[in-house]
Design a protein around this motif. Structure first.
Motif, short mmCIF file in Angstrom:
data_model
loop_
_atom_site.label_atom_id
_atom_site.label_comp_id
_atom_site.label_asym_id
_atom_site.label_seq_id
_atom_site.Cartn_x
_atom_site.Cartn_y
_atom_site.Cartn_z
N PHE A 280 36.02 -66.74 66.47
CA PHE A 280 34.79 -67.21 65.84
C PHE A 280 33.75 -67.47 66.93
O PHE A 280 34.07 -68.00 67.99
N TYR A 281 32.50 -67.11 66.63
CA TYR A 281 31.44 -67.33 67.61
C TYR A 281 30.19 -67.93 66.95
O TYR A 281 29.75 -67.49 65.88
N GLY A 282 29.61 -68.93 67.64
CA GLY A 282 28.26 -69.40 67.38
C GLY A 282 27.99 -69.91 65.99
O GLY A 282 28.85 -70.47 65.31
N GLY A 283 26.76 -69.70 65.55
CA GLY A 283 26.31 -70.19 64.25
C GLY A 283 25.36 -71.36 64.41
O GLY A 283 24.92 -71.71 65.52
N ALA A 284 25.00 -71.97 63.30
CA ALA A 284 24.07 -73.11 63.31
C ALA A 284 24.36 -73.99 62.10
O ALA A 284 24.89 -73.53 61.09
N ASP A 285 24.00 -75.27 62.23
CA ASP A 285 24.08 -76.15 61.08
C ASP A 285 22.69 -76.30 60.47
O ASP A 285 21.74 -75.65 60.89
N ARG A 286 22.54 -77.21 59.52
CA ARG A 286 21.28 -77.29 58.78
C ARG A 286 20.17 -78.04 59.51
O ARG A 286 19.03 -78.05 59.04
N LEU A 287 20.46 -78.66 60.66
CA LEU A 287 19.43 -79.46 61.33
C LEU A 287 18.24 -78.68 61.90
O LEU A 287 17.11 -79.19 61.76
N PRO A 288 18.30 -77.59 62.62
CA PRO A 288 19.53 -76.87 62.96
C PRO A 288 19.96 -77.10 64.41
O PRO A 288 19.16 -77.05 65.33
N HIS B 68 27.79 -68.29 61.45
CA HIS B 68 28.63 -67.89 62.56
C HIS B 68 29.14 -66.48 62.31
O HIS B 68 28.85 -65.88 61.26
N SER B 69 29.87 -65.94 63.25
CA SER B 69 30.50 -64.64 63.05
C SER B 69 31.98 -64.74 63.40
O SER B 69 32.40 -65.60 64.18
N CYS B 70 32.77 -63.86 62.79
CA CYS B 70 34.22 -63.93 62.92
C CYS B 70 34.80 -62.55 62.88
O CYS B 70 34.28 -61.65 62.20
N VAL B 71 35.92 -62.33 63.59
CA VAL B 71 36.61 -61.05 63.57
C VAL B 71 38.10 -61.28 63.76
O VAL B 71 38.53 -62.22 64.43
N LYS B 72 38.89 -60.42 63.13
CA LYS B 72 40.34 -60.44 63.30
C LYS B 72 40.71 -59.51 64.43
O LYS B 72 40.24 -58.37 64.49
N LEU B 73 41.59 -59.96 65.33
CA LEU B 73 42.01 -59.13 66.44
C LEU B 73 42.96 -58.05 65.95
O LEU B 73 43.67 -58.21 64.95
N TYR B 74 42.99 -56.93 66.67
CA TYR B 74 43.84 -55.82 66.31
C TYR B 74 45.32 -56.22 66.27
O TYR B 74 45.82 -56.87 67.19
N ASP B 75 46.02 -55.84 65.20
CA ASP B 75 47.47 -55.99 65.09
C ASP B 75 47.96 -57.41 65.25
O ASP B 75 49.11 -57.65 65.62
N LYS B 76 47.10 -58.40 65.00
CA LYS B 76 47.51 -59.78 65.16
C LYS B 76 46.86 -60.63 64.08
O LYS B 76 45.80 -60.30 63.56
N ASN B 77 47.52 -61.75 63.76
CA ASN B 77 46.89 -62.74 62.90
C ASN B 77 46.18 -63.76 63.79
O ASN B 77 46.42 -64.97 63.71
N HIS B 78 45.32 -63.23 64.65
CA HIS B 78 44.48 -64.05 65.53
C HIS B 78 43.03 -63.76 65.18
O HIS B 78 42.65 -62.59 64.97
N TYR B 79 42.23 -64.81 65.14
CA TYR B 79 40.85 -64.66 64.67
C TYR B 79 39.91 -65.36 65.65
O TYR B 79 40.17 -66.49 66.08
#
Length: 424
Positions: A14-22, A1-12
């Protein structure tokens, strides 16, 4: 997956990704840290007695009927200014196809936008790359793996270009009609578009930061400035990168520039074309787009599919920013190690002159598979996870890092762990 912290906030986000099946995902989640419940100063008192904010998950359902990214793994999600997030690349692990599309997520309306990019030249499709957004408005993309499976070594920049085309808009035609009367259309002028630019990679040394001061009088007098020339990194995938800043210290060569902030991208590890896991670190000056530092460390620090963040601890000045790496795959096993890399200032501006034969500062292994013996148990061993900083809003300083998800040989993970970092 991918993740980013928002500017000037403790807000994060998360997008997408895959598991092992997949199974492949295209969902968006918001993690919020609420510090209003913290009534005492945040500090580590003992291994079992400390104050933390409360965390909550919210699933975001973007209000975008016409535009929505496909289900992807191996993307990057990066801040694109204070309001937008840029999603780039990724792969469908079932079909093996890769993407080079860009989607912008508006964090005020939670709406996906497909920006209008007017350049025909654009990065080849890829996944497992890295991306950072610099203060000069550039989204920098480096490396990754293409559909052939071979690691890449190219460097690209996505940036705004005004007056490129008469009446050009940052929105695609499908979005223009619905955006005209919305706050979105006020974020860009009618003449603004986005353009891709491939960057020819060049190398230099940290003293390139003082090149304007290179006169006959001070030539060769760069005391406390490393003069070792960097190398262009070899092709790689599953590497880690972060954006950070460093201040130019006062030296005989830095008169007039001392205190100036230098914004750099730090790239660590990854896997090369031979399948070897790398243990090197490279630093790029994002103003000149020049690689200015390279170092190969012991194979004990070889990592791929790991995470790397830049932390400013307990009000430390910018010269004391720490680089923290966690987990990953070593080439033989899954790691749960926490590694602190030398401060950027120590690498670029050592306390004494550095020659090509002088040893470089080495990383410090803070915790050897520590989470494996803590509350995480064996889940502490992981790769393909994400990691972001946790910031004390009152002191505006980082108190630790947040670890999310990933995978280990036993299972896929969806947990959150926090590594608190002491002032020392």
């Amino acid at each position: 997956h991918s993740c980013v912290k928002l500017y000037d906030k403790n807000h994060y986000v998360f997008y997408g990704g895959a598991d092992r099946l997949p199974n492949i995902f295209d969902d968006v989640w918001l993690l919020e840290a609420d510090f209003s419940t913290v009534k005492k100063p945040l500090e580590i008192k003992s291994s079992k007695n400390y104050d933390l904010p409360e965390f909550s998950w919210t699933r975001i359902c973007p209000n975008s009927k016409r535009v929505h990214p496909p289900k992807l793994s191996g993307t990057t999600l990066t801040a694109f200014g204070p309001r937008y997030l840029a999603l780039f690349g990724g792969t469908n692990p079932i079909s093996g196809s890769c993407s080079n599309d860009v989607f912008l997520l508006d964090t005020e309306t939670w709406r996906w936008i497909e920006p209008k990019i007017v350049t025909e030249l654009k990065p080849p499709p890829r996944h497992s790359h890295v991306a950072v957004f610099s203060s000069n408005g550039r989204l920098v993309i480096y490396g990754g793996a293409g559909e052939s499976g071979k690691p890449l070594e190219d460097l690209w920049v996505l940036e705004q270009q005004t007056n490129l085309l008469p009446g050009a808009s940052v929105f695609s035609e499908s979005e223009v009609s619905s955006a005209v009367d919305s706050p979105l259309s006020m974020s860009y002028s009618a003449e603004t578009v986005l353009v891709w630019r491939k960057v020819e990679q060049v190398v230099g040394a940290p003293n390139i930061l003082l090149c304007a001061l290179e006169t006959t009088a001070n030539k060769g007098s760069h005391d406390a400035i490393s003069s070792r020339e960097a190398k262009i990194p070899e092709p790689r995938e599953m590497h880690a990168a972060c954006l950070t800043s460093v201040q130019i210290p006062p030296t005989s060569a830095s008169k007039g520039k001392e205190g100036k902030l230098v914004e750099v991208m730090v790239v660590m590890g990854g896997r090369n074309a031979n399948g070897s896991v790398l243990s090197d670190i490279h630093i790029m000056d994002l103003d000149t787009m020049t690689w200015i530092y390279s170092e190969n460390y012991s194979t004990a620090y070889a990592r791929c599919a790991h995470a790397l963040v830049s932390c400013s601890i307990s009000g430390a000045c910018l010269n004391q920013i720490h680089l923290i790496s966690y987990g990953g795959f070593t080439g033989t096993s899954v790691s749960g190690d926490t590694i602190r890399f030398p401060q950027i200032s120590q690498l670029l501006f050592p306390p004494s002159p550095v020659t090509s034969k002088a040893p470089a500062p080495i990383p410090v292994l803070l915790c050897k598979d520590a989470p494996a013996t803590s509350i995480l148990g064996q889940s502490g061993l992981r790769f393909a996870h994400s990691m972001v900083t946790l910031t004390d809003p009152e002191k505006n300083t980082d108190i630790g890092v947040i670890l999310f998800g990933g995978v280990n040989p036993a299972k896929d993970l969806s947990d959150i762990a926090i590594l608190l970092i002491k002032n020392s």
